[in-house]
Design an enzyme around this catalytic site. Structure first.
Site, PDB file in Angstrom:
ATOM      1  N   LYS A 185       0.818  -1.211   0.000  1.00 50.43           N
ATOM      2  CA  LYS A 185       0.000   0.000   0.000  1.00 50.43           C
ATOM      3  C   LYS A 185       0.859   1.270   0.000  1.00 50.43           C
ATOM      4  O   LYS A 185       2.088   1.178   0.141  1.00 50.43           O
ATOM      5  CB  LYS A 185      -0.966  -0.028   1.192  1.00 50.43           C
ATOM      6  CG  LYS A 185      -1.991  -1.181   1.125  1.00 50.43           C
ATOM      7  CD  LYS A 185      -2.907  -1.037  -0.056  1.00 50.43           C
ATOM      8  CE  LYS A 185      -3.891  -2.132  -0.385  1.00 50.43           C
ATOM      9  NZ  LYS A 185      -4.257  -3.199   0.453  1.00 50.43           N
TER      10      LYS A 185
HETATM   11  C1  LIG Z   1      -5.489  -4.139   0.729  1.00 50.27           C
HETATM   12  C2  LIG Z   1      -6.934  -3.935   0.768  1.00 50.27           C
HETATM   13  C3  LIG Z   1      -7.716  -4.298   1.877  1.00 50.27           C
HETATM   14  C4  LIG Z   1      -7.187  -5.117   3.006  1.00 50.27           C
HETATM   15  O1  LIG Z   1      -6.164  -4.524   3.697  1.00 50.27           O
HETATM   16  P1  LIG Z   1      -5.386  -5.365   4.820  1.00 50.27           P
HETATM   17  O2  LIG Z   1      -4.655  -4.301   5.573  1.00 50.27           O
HETATM   18  O3  LIG Z   1      -4.489  -6.322   4.111  1.00 50.27           O
HETATM   19  O4  LIG Z   1      -6.402  -6.061   5.667  1.00 50.27           O
HETATM   20  C5  LIG Z   1      -9.053  -3.954   1.881  1.00 50.27           C
HETATM   21  N1  LIG Z   1      -9.619  -3.320   0.835  1.00 50.27           N
HETATM   22  C6  LIG Z   1      -8.912  -2.980  -0.259  1.00 50.27           C
HETATM   23  C7  LIG Z   1      -9.601  -2.266  -1.354  1.00 50.27           C
HETATM   24  C8  LIG Z   1      -7.563  -3.308  -0.342  1.00 50.27           C
HETATM   25  O5  LIG Z   1      -6.867  -3.003  -1.451  1.00 50.27           O
END
Ligand SMILES: *Cc1c(COP(=O)(O)O)cnc(C)c1O
Length: 381
Positions: A185
């Site tokens: 992210k």
């Molecule tokens: C990465 C992601 C998540 C989940 O995030 P985590 O921190 O891995 O639980 C949820 N929604 C979207 C759109 C994502 O890209």
């Protein structure tokens, strides 16, 4: 033949500052939830201009707790998009509610707000929009629909940092907003997440729920005389963030705008260079450049098959990805909720055409030009 350098799809942007900050926490011997988490929460809230930030173990945990604190449970319905990662709908299932999918807008890839009202029933309790790639959903319209129908607005902001919307950050506009600090992210703590809200009445129970419903965590107790005494005041979950993660998060927050500038610059190069290929449509760009976090750069392919295109670029040593396989096409969602192929045609059409190109702050401009050149070769061969 000379081997072309490998260009990865995504890489975390980590340097000595994170390594030092994490080492410091390890050396301190206070490695779970403590002072660094508090500091990270305060810095994050200040950065977005929101009253509360509650650090948790993932965005999935953030979404789950947001639904719990909103009182959503068995028999309820939550409106969301099929064009997202499974975590969004998975969290709805955690509380026993049903994800009700609404098709997307083909251009923005975000939930089609004009189709939401016809999906609302007496069981609908919340809307969970996702700001795909970092492009904000129509928050004014969503807030209006929620207000008119007495629904909670929980936005999945996993891609949307930093994203502005009419001069305010995403994270300040929903009742609750959920961020992800997963490895790929825009900012990362390895694994981690954050809930933001301006509502005191939601923030307080969230702070206790994320760590077993205990009224004071170990950090708060260690300064008091009776270290062992505590009460359980709400239902609890094991969703706390550690100081190791928070130390890393503080460093990543310092680099947030710098990494955004780099992503924005690369996205701009892609946008202008790819304009010469009529077989490709480039992503929707908002007028105000601050209104896109550029977590992903998603093109749509109008020639050949997407899978072959991705494969050919891989042969050129360029790693791409696909976002997203619509949730209603997965076996589980079909079996569990009765969804089937054809239910959300805009999401399915997009899925057939989309390719996410490499985009992360560790790229160089010449890497981006390499990707563009390789696309040119693949399209003409
Ligand atoms: C990465 C992601 C998540 C989940 O995030 P985590 O921190 O891995 O639980 C949820 N929604 C979207 C759109 C994502 O890209």
């Amino acid at each position: 033949m000379e081997q072309k350098p490998f260009i990865p799809f995504s890489r975390p942007w980590i340097d000595e500052t994170e390594i030092e900050a994490v080492s410091e926490v390890l050396a301190s011997k206070w490695i779970s939830t403590g002072g660094r988490v508090r500091e990270f929460e305060r810095a994050f809230a200040e950065c977005l201009g929101v009253k509360h930030a509650i650090a948790v173990s993932s965005c999935t945990a953030a979404l789950h707790l947001s639904l719990v604190v909103s009182g959503i449970g068995v028999g309820d319905e939550v409106i969301t998009t099929p064009y997202t990662f499974t975590a969004t709908a998975e969290a709805i299932r955690y509380v026993g509610a049903k994800p009700i999918f609404v098709d997307i807008n083909s251009e923005t890839l975000n939930i089609d707000v004009s189709k939401i009202e016809q999906a609302i029933t007496s069981r609908t309790k919340a809307i969970m929009p996702v700001h795909i790639a970092g492009l904000p959903c129509d928050m004014d319209a969503l807030r209006e629909i929620c207000k008119a129908n007495n629904l909670v607005l929980i936005d999945d902001a996993a891609h949307a940092i930093p994203t502005e919307y009419n001069g305010q950050y995403i994270g300040t506009l929903g009742d609750l907003s959920c961020f992800s600090f997963y490895a790929n992210k825009n900012m990362t703590t390895g694994e981690g997440g954050m809930i933001t809200t301006n509502d005191d009445a939601l923030a307080e129970p969230l702070r206790t729920m994320r760590l077993h419903g205990i009224d004071k965590d170990a950090w708060a107790r260690q300064s008091k005389r009776s270290i062992w005494r505590y009460d359980i005041t709400t239902e609890g979950y094991k969703y706390n963030m550690t100081d190791i993660q928070a130390a890393m998060g503080l460093c990543q927050l310092m680099k947030l705008y710098k990494q955004h500038e780099r992503r924005q610059n690369f996205a701009q190069i892609y946008q202008s260079e790819l304009a010469k290929f009529p077989q490709i449509s480039t992503p929707f760009i908002p007028e105000n450049p601050k209104e896109h976090a550029w977590h992903l750069y998603i093109i749509q392919l109008h020639t050949g098959t997407r899978d072959e295109f991705v494969e050919s670029l891989r042969e050129e040593n360029i790693e791409c990805s696909v976002h997203y396989i619509p949730l209603h096409l997965f076996e589980f969602y079909q079996k569990q909720y009765g969804y089937s192929v054809g239910d959300f045609p805009r999401a399915e059409e997009a899925f057939e055409r989309v390719v996410s190109l490499p985009l992360h702050p560790g790229l160089s401009e010449s890497d981006v030009h390499c990707v563009v050149d390789a696309i040119g070769e693949v399209l003409t061969s």
